[in-house]
Design a protein around this motif. Structure first.
Motif, short mmCIF file in Angstrom:
data_model
loop_
_atom_site.label_atom_id
_atom_site.label_comp_id
_atom_site.label_asym_id
_atom_site.label_seq_id
_atom_site.Cartn_x
_atom_site.Cartn_y
_atom_site.Cartn_z
N PHE A 1 6.72 13.34 -7.68
CA PHE A 1 6.41 14.00 -6.40
C PHE A 1 5.02 13.59 -5.89
O PHE A 1 4.87 13.20 -4.73
CB PHE A 1 6.48 15.51 -6.58
CG PHE A 1 6.17 16.28 -5.33
CD1 PHE A 1 7.11 16.38 -4.31
CD2 PHE A 1 4.95 16.90 -5.17
CE1 PHE A 1 6.82 17.08 -3.15
CE2 PHE A 1 4.65 17.61 -4.02
CZ PHE A 1 5.59 17.70 -3.00
N VAL A 2 4.02 13.66 -6.76
CA VAL A 2 2.66 13.31 -6.35
C VAL A 2 2.58 11.84 -5.98
O VAL A 2 1.94 11.46 -4.98
CB VAL A 2 1.64 13.66 -7.45
CG1 VAL A 2 0.24 13.19 -7.06
CG2 VAL A 2 1.63 15.15 -7.72
N GLY A 3 3.24 10.98 -6.77
CA GLY A 3 3.24 9.54 -6.48
C GLY A 3 3.89 9.23 -5.14
O GLY A 3 3.39 8.41 -4.37
N VAL A 4 5.01 9.91 -4.83
CA VAL A 4 5.69 9.70 -3.56
C VAL A 4 4.83 10.18 -2.39
O VAL A 4 4.72 9.50 -1.36
CB VAL A 4 7.06 10.42 -3.55
CG1 VAL A 4 7.65 10.45 -2.14
CG2 VAL A 4 8.03 9.74 -4.51
N ILE A 5 4.20 11.34 -2.53
CA ILE A 5 3.35 11.88 -1.46
C ILE A 5 2.19 10.93 -1.17
O ILE A 5 1.88 10.62 -0.01
CB ILE A 5 2.82 13.27 -1.83
CG1 ILE A 5 3.96 14.28 -1.90
CG2 ILE A 5 1.77 13.73 -0.83
CD1 ILE A 5 4.70 14.47 -0.60
N LEU A 6 1.53 10.45 -2.23
CA LEU A 6 0.42 9.51 -2.04
C LEU A 6 0.89 8.22 -1.38
O LEU A 6 0.23 7.68 -0.48
CB LEU A 6 -0.24 9.19 -3.39
CG LEU A 6 -1.05 10.32 -4.03
CD1 LEU A 6 -1.53 9.91 -5.42
CD2 LEU A 6 -2.24 10.70 -3.15
N ALA A 7 2.05 7.72 -1.82
CA ALA A 7 2.59 6.49 -1.23
C ALA A 7 2.93 6.70 0.25
O ALA A 7 2.70 5.80 1.08
CB ALA A 7 3.83 6.05 -2.00
N LEU A 8 3.46 7.87 0.59
CA LEU A 8 3.79 8.16 1.98
C LEU A 8 2.54 8.21 2.85
O LEU A 8 2.51 7.65 3.95
CB LEU A 8 4.54 9.50 2.07
CG LEU A 8 6.02 9.49 1.68
CD1 LEU A 8 6.58 10.90 1.67
CD2 LEU A 8 6.81 8.62 2.64
N ILE A 9 1.51 8.90 2.36
CA ILE A 9 0.28 9.02 3.14
C ILE A 9 -0.36 7.66 3.38
O ILE A 9 -0.65 7.27 4.52
CB ILE A 9 -0.71 9.97 2.44
CG1 ILE A 9 -0.15 11.40 2.41
CG2 ILE A 9 -2.07 9.95 3.15
CD1 ILE A 9 -0.98 12.36 1.58
N ILE A 10 -0.56 6.91 2.29
CA ILE A 10 -1.20 5.60 2.40
C ILE A 10 -0.31 4.62 3.15
O ILE A 10 -0.76 3.88 4.05
CB ILE A 10 -1.55 5.06 1.01
CG1 ILE A 10 -2.55 5.98 0.31
CG2 ILE A 10 -2.11 3.64 1.10
CD1 ILE A 10 -2.79 5.64 -1.14
N GLY A 11 0.98 4.59 2.80
CA GLY A 11 1.90 3.65 3.42
C GLY A 11 2.07 3.89 4.91
O GLY A 11 2.11 2.93 5.71
N MET A 12 2.16 5.15 5.32
CA MET A 12 2.33 5.45 6.74
C MET A 12 1.08 5.09 7.53
O MET A 12 1.16 4.52 8.63
CB MET A 12 2.68 6.92 6.94
CG MET A 12 4.13 7.25 6.63
SD MET A 12 4.58 8.90 7.19
CE MET A 12 4.40 8.72 8.97
N LEU A 13 -0.09 5.43 6.99
CA LEU A 13 -1.33 5.13 7.70
C LEU A 13 -1.50 3.62 7.92
O LEU A 13 -1.77 3.16 9.03
CB LEU A 13 -2.53 5.68 6.92
CG LEU A 13 -2.69 7.21 6.93
CD1 LEU A 13 -3.82 7.63 6.01
CD2 LEU A 13 -2.94 7.72 8.34
N ILE A 14 -1.32 2.85 6.84
CA ILE A 14 -1.49 1.40 6.96
C ILE A 14 -0.36 0.78 7.78
O ILE A 14 -0.59 -0.11 8.62
CB ILE A 14 -1.55 0.75 5.56
CG1 ILE A 14 -2.75 1.29 4.78
CG2 ILE A 14 -1.61 -0.77 5.67
CD1 ILE A 14 -2.86 0.76 3.37
N GLY A 15 0.88 1.24 7.57
CA GLY A 15 2.02 0.69 8.30
C GLY A 15 1.92 0.94 9.79
O GLY A 15 2.19 0.03 10.60
N ILE A 16 1.55 2.16 10.18
CA ILE A 16 1.40 2.46 11.61
C ILE A 16 0.25 1.67 12.21
O ILE A 16 0.34 1.16 13.33
CB ILE A 16 1.18 3.98 11.80
CG1 ILE A 16 2.48 4.74 11.48
CG2 ILE A 16 0.74 4.30 13.22
CD1 ILE A 16 2.34 6.24 11.50
N LEU A 17 -0.84 1.55 11.45
CA LEU A 17 -1.99 0.77 11.94
C LEU A 17 -1.59 -0.68 12.18
O LEU A 17 -1.94 -1.27 13.22
CB LEU A 17 -3.13 0.85 10.91
CG LEU A 17 -4.44 0.14 11.28
CD1 LEU A 17 -5.07 0.80 12.50
CD2 LEU A 17 -5.41 0.18 10.10
#
Length: 252
Positions: free
Chosen positions: A66-82
């Protein structure tokens, strides 16, 4: 109609489960060795496991995922959207993603453990590494695939940047994330299994390997079934999220 479709899907799942158990039983008869107990013996062992101990192991594994997925979502979404919104950032970061994405993440396990130790941090980080690159690429491509005229429609009614992001860019990013997580979840659980062998006494990986070392094969297979059940439940949760938040996909 929806209920009938779900019932048909459930019947197919039960049929596949019965077929897999039949193959398992035939292999048990063919091999005729203690290394492969019968399905019935394993299920009996499964129901005789100590509930509190098993719940603790499952809880530790789920919390790490759960924690790994949440961190991946936060980082991945920020960089991907950027990267999806800015041609400059995409030009700068694309070579980095291109060079680091093909690296087998399981090969980084010794390095991660050297830098972050054998505790929870390294286990969570490995799960995150499995997911984050795929999320970045999927979100970037999802955002870039949004037609420009979609933004033009909102501009014509006076929408600002925040409204455009909230109503167009963010849904475009979210639409690909659930599919990405579904694809990557099995790999993430596999890596979690390896990380739980080291430096911990809790988690389904530890539980399975401990039973193997004690040559308690019935308990080992029971642990494998439980770990598979955890993955199956997580898979169902992703489907549930898609059903709840991506209802428009039904019409596609």
């Amino acid at each position: 109609m929806v209920t009938k479709k779900r019932f048909s899907h459930l019947i197919r799942l039960i049929g596949v489960l019965l077929g897999m158990n039949l193959i398992w039983y035939l292999l048990y008869l063919l091999i005729d060795h203690t290394i492969l107990p019968s399905p019935l013996d394993v299920y009996v062992s499964l129901f005789h496991l100590e509930g509190q101990e098993v719940a603790t192991h499952i809880g530790y594994s789920l919390s790490r995922v759960f924690v790994g997925v949440i961190l991946a979502l936060i980082i991945g979404m920020l960089i991907g959207i950027l990267m999806g919104c800015s041609a400059l950032w995409n030009k700068l970061l694309d070579p980095v993603i291109y060079l680091t994405y093909p690296i087998p993440k399981i090969a980084l396990l010794p390095v991660v453990m050297l830098f972050f130790g054998l505790g929870e941090s390294s286990k969570i980080l490995m799960v995150m590494l499995i997911l984050v690159f795929q999320i970045i690429i999927s979100v970037r491509d999802g955002v870039k695939a949004i037609p420009q005229n979609t933004y033009d429609v909102l501009s014509s009614i006076g929408a600002g940047r925040v409204q455009k992001f909230w109503h167009v860019t963010l849904p475009g990013a979210l639409s690909v994330i659930l599919s990405t997580i579904r694809i990557s979840l099995g790999t993430a659980l596999s890596v979690l299994f390896f990380t739980e062998i080291y430096g911990t006494e809790y988690g389904m990986g530890y539980f399975i390997m401990d039973a193997w070392l004690r040559m308690d094969y019935k308990e080992m297979y029971a642990g494998i079934l439980l770990f598979s059940l955890v993955g199956f439940v997580l898979f169902l949760l992703v489907d549930l999220c898609e059903h709840k938040f991506m209802k428009w996909r039904k019409s596609v």
